[in-house]
Motif scaffolding. Structure first.
Motif, PDB file in Angstrom:
ATOM      1  N   THR A 143      52.061  83.293  34.370  1.00 25.63           N
ATOM      2  CA  THR A 143      53.508  83.525  34.411  1.00 25.63           C
ATOM      3  C   THR A 143      53.858  84.593  35.442  1.00 25.63           C
ATOM      4  O   THR A 143      54.774  84.427  36.258  1.00 25.63           O
ATOM      5  CB  THR A 143      54.006  83.954  33.022  1.00 25.63           C
ATOM      6  OG1 THR A 143      53.674  82.951  32.062  1.00 25.63           O
ATOM      7  CG2 THR A 143      55.513  84.168  33.033  1.00 25.63           C
ATOM      8  N   LEU A 203      53.249  83.322  38.991  1.00 28.18           N
ATOM      9  CA  LEU A 203      54.273  82.383  39.445  1.00 28.18           C
ATOM     10  C   LEU A 203      55.497  83.135  39.968  1.00 28.18           C
ATOM     11  O   LEU A 203      56.104  82.735  40.974  1.00 28.18           O
ATOM     12  CB  LEU A 203      54.673  81.459  38.294  1.00 28.18           C
ATOM     13  CG  LEU A 203      55.638  80.311  38.633  1.00 28.18           C
ATOM     14  CD1 LEU A 203      55.053  79.420  39.716  1.00 28.18           C
ATOM     15  CD2 LEU A 203      55.954  79.492  37.376  1.00 28.18           C
ATOM     16  N   ALA A 204      55.859  84.227  39.292  1.00 29.06           N
ATOM     17  CA  ALA A 204      56.995  85.031  39.763  1.00 29.06           C
ATOM     18  C   ALA A 204      56.684  85.677  41.111  1.00 29.06           C
ATOM     19  O   ALA A 204      57.511  85.674  42.024  1.00 29.06           O
ATOM     20  CB  ALA A 204      57.340  86.108  38.729  1.00 29.06           C
ATOM     21  N   VAL A 212      63.842  88.302  37.070  1.00 34.89           N
ATOM     22  CA  VAL A 212      63.751  86.857  37.332  1.00 34.89           C
ATOM     23  C   VAL A 212      65.122  86.206  37.196  1.00 34.89           C
ATOM     24  O   VAL A 212      65.507  85.353  38.013  1.00 34.89           O
ATOM     25  CB  VAL A 212      62.731  86.192  36.386  1.00 34.89           C
ATOM     26  CG1 VAL A 212      62.748  84.676  36.561  1.00 34.89           C
ATOM     27  CG2 VAL A 212      61.331  86.721  36.644  1.00 34.89           C
ATOM     28  N   THR A 270      67.025  84.438  40.273  1.00 33.49           N
ATOM     29  CA  THR A 270      67.315  83.003  40.167  1.00 33.49           C
ATOM     30  C   THR A 270      68.808  82.729  40.344  1.00 33.49           C
ATOM     31  O   THR A 270      69.195  81.811  41.084  1.00 33.49           O
ATOM     32  CB  THR A 270      66.843  82.478  38.800  1.00 33.49           C
ATOM     33  OG1 THR A 270      65.441  82.742  38.652  1.00 33.49           O
ATOM     34  CG2 THR A 270      67.085  80.975  38.686  1.00 33.49           C
ATOM     35  N   ILE A 318      59.822  80.301  34.715  1.00 28.67           N
ATOM     36  CA  ILE A 318      59.222  81.620  34.530  1.00 28.67           C
ATOM     37  C   ILE A 318      59.821  82.323  33.309  1.00 28.67           C
ATOM     38  O   ILE A 318      59.095  82.928  32.510  1.00 28.67           O
ATOM     39  CB  ILE A 318      59.405  82.471  35.793  1.00 28.67           C
ATOM     40  CG1 ILE A 318      58.602  81.891  36.953  1.00 28.67           C
ATOM     41  CG2 ILE A 318      58.968  83.919  35.538  1.00 28.67           C
ATOM     42  CD1 ILE A 318      58.913  82.528  38.286  1.00 28.67           C
ATOM     43  N   ALA A 323      57.739  83.466  30.171  1.00 22.43           N
ATOM     44  CA  ALA A 323      57.684  84.895  29.864  1.00 22.43           C
ATOM     45  C   ALA A 323      58.077  85.159  28.413  1.00 22.43           C
ATOM     46  O   ALA A 323      57.456  85.979  27.728  1.00 22.43           O
ATOM     47  CB  ALA A 323      58.598  85.668  30.812  1.00 22.43           C
TER      48      ALA A 323
END
Length: 479
Positions: free
Chosen positions: A32, A35-36, A100, A104, A194, A198
């Motif tokens: 996780t 990926l961020a 995040v 986003t 994400i 998370a």
């Protein structure tokens, strides 16, 4: 050599800070976080590929289109130390998820923007979200991964090159088969994924203590922000053709005055924005101190990254290599950085920090000299540059884990702040290198030949800075 003793926490011991933490499934949690970081890394290169079509789509000038990159860099640099402090005050998980969400939503807004002013403003907001990734992610690893935390933190060095390689390729595909808006739309589904992961796999933060709930040092925050903004503006003015000397001097003076004011403030404040011991405390001389972090992180890391980013331009200007082929040279550097970052991570507990730093810097120097020198007889320019950039990648991959862990192991309880400071100086080193190089190239009659001298100068600076490695605290084993 005897390992340096960790700096004591400002409040409670580290064992108390980590007590009662819930168990974590390391694989899904790290995936996780990775990926961020990958999303942020891709965004750092993907937008550059869409500048031309973005300029046409919004009917603006190339200078204003370029501010979508400059504005992001400014916002990122300004928010990094703030994000690190918020992560320690509010909780790593809260800041990670919040970052995040901001990143986003700002990405979605960028994709829907219809004028360049709105796009630039949203890019700054996007940077504010992205700035929270590395500090909070580092803190999460340090808090929850136990004795393996040093190795997982070191793996960050292999994530960023992957994203940097994916960005230009995916950006080119978006521009060719879709629209410049696609380079921003792509973050929306990734960001949603994400957040879901998370919430599922990253443990909740501990309840905030009275100390963590205490007010933020907004005066210190403002002084540091002004110092960074003015300093980055001064650096940027160096790369602007026709910029006045008076404007540069004024920006530099403001940066210096604000910096001095910030250092005075943190010495006098009851709860300073950044604890003084993390800036000029024992053991931090070459990793996070004001006087030497610039050398270790900005020169060895930031200068190398900035110089390599200009290799495609150099390949085209000096040797006439096609743009697509010139861009692929960065893939060689990225692959080397990934592979050797993993190898360095595996061996770091045995080698300590100083040996990889020395070997890595020497590899970078040899690579820079290879880029600068004309290929020998019988060698075509492309494979020669490919080998040279690969060697630079080897050095960068070896240096990154050591330079990242050298500071963190001294004060793991302040991992978020230290990670933010490290990334900040990398950013400053990169922007300074690119700005100075482009300023010189803008006035050069033969940009290709001049850029070769620039790579030689970078190699010389790295060699001259190499003795600073002796000031890096060495350590073997886990921390």
């Amino acid at each position: 050599m005897q390992a340096p003793r960790p700096i004591a926490a400002a409040s409670a011991p580290e064992r108390e800070a980590s007590a009662g933490q819930p168990t974590v499934r390391r694989g899904p949690a790290f995936a996780t976080i990775a990926l961020a970081l990958m999303m942020m890394s891709i965004d750092s290169t993907i937008v550059a590929t869409a500048l031309h079509t973005l300029q046409q789509g919004l009917d603006t000038s190339i200078n204003w289109a370029g501010w979508t990159l400059t504005g992001y860099s400014f916002g990122f640099a300004l928010m990094l130390p703030i994000a690190g402090k918020l992560s320690e005050r509010l909780g790593r998980r809260r800041v990670f998820i919040g970052s995040v969400v901001v990143f986003t939503l700002a990405s979605l807004g960028c994709a829907l923007a219809n004028d360049i002013g709105t796009l630039i403003a949203l890019r700054v907001l996007q940077a504010a979200g992205g700035a929270g990734f590395t500090p909070s992610a580092t803190g999460l690893i340090v808090d929850h991964f136990g004795a393996a935390r040093d190795r997982f933190v070191s793996l960050f060095g292999s994530i960023f090159p992957i994203g940097a390689m994916i960005g230009p390729v995916f950006g080119g595909l978006c521009v060719a088969y879709w629209s410049w808006r696609g380079v921003f739309f792509v973050n929306a589904p990734i960001g949603i994924a994400i957040v879901v992961l998370a919430l599922r796999y990253i443990p909740r933060d501990r309840p905030m203590s009275r100390e963590r709930r205490a007010g933020m040092d907004f005066v210190g925050m403002a002084l540091l922000g002004l110092c960074l903004l003015a300093g980055m503006l001064a650096i940027n003015l160096l790369g602007e053709r026709g910029a006045s000397v008076a404007a540069f001097a004024a920006a530099l003076a403001v940066a210096l005055l604000a910096g001095v004011g910030f250092l005075v403030r943190i010495r006098r404040a009851a709860q300073p924005f950044i604890a003084p011991r993390l800036i000029y405390g024992t053991g931090f001389g070459a990793v996070n101190a004001v006087n030497a972090v610039n050398a270790v992180n900005a020169i060895f890391g930031g200068m190398s990254i900035g110089a390599v980013a200009l290799v495609p331009l150099y390949a085209t200007n000096r040797y006439g290599i096609a743009v697509l082929a010139a861009g692929s040279l960065l893939i060689a550097q990225g692959v080397a950085a990934i592979v050797f970052s993993l190898l360095a991570t595996w061996g770091l507990r045995r080698t300590g920090y100083r040996r990889p730093l020395v070997l890595g810097v020497l590899a970078i120097v040899l690579g820079m000299l290879g880029v600068a020198l004309h290929p020998p007889a019988g060698w075509a320019p492309y494979p020669w540059l490919m080998g040279a950039t690969f060697l630079v990648g080897v050095g960068v991959g070896v240096v990154n884990p050591a330079s990242r862990n050298a500071g963190l192991q001294l004060a793991p309880q302040n991992a978020s702040t230290l990670a933010a400071m490290r990334t900040l100086f990398l950013q400053i080193g990169t922007i300074a290198t690119v700005s100075l190089a482009t300023a010189v190239l803008a006035a050069a009659a033969d940009p290709g030949a001049m850029q070769a001298w620039i790579y030689g100068a970078v190699a010389a600076v790295l060699l001259l800075a190499l003795p600073l490695v002796r000031r890096v605290p060495d350590h073997r084993g886990a921390w």
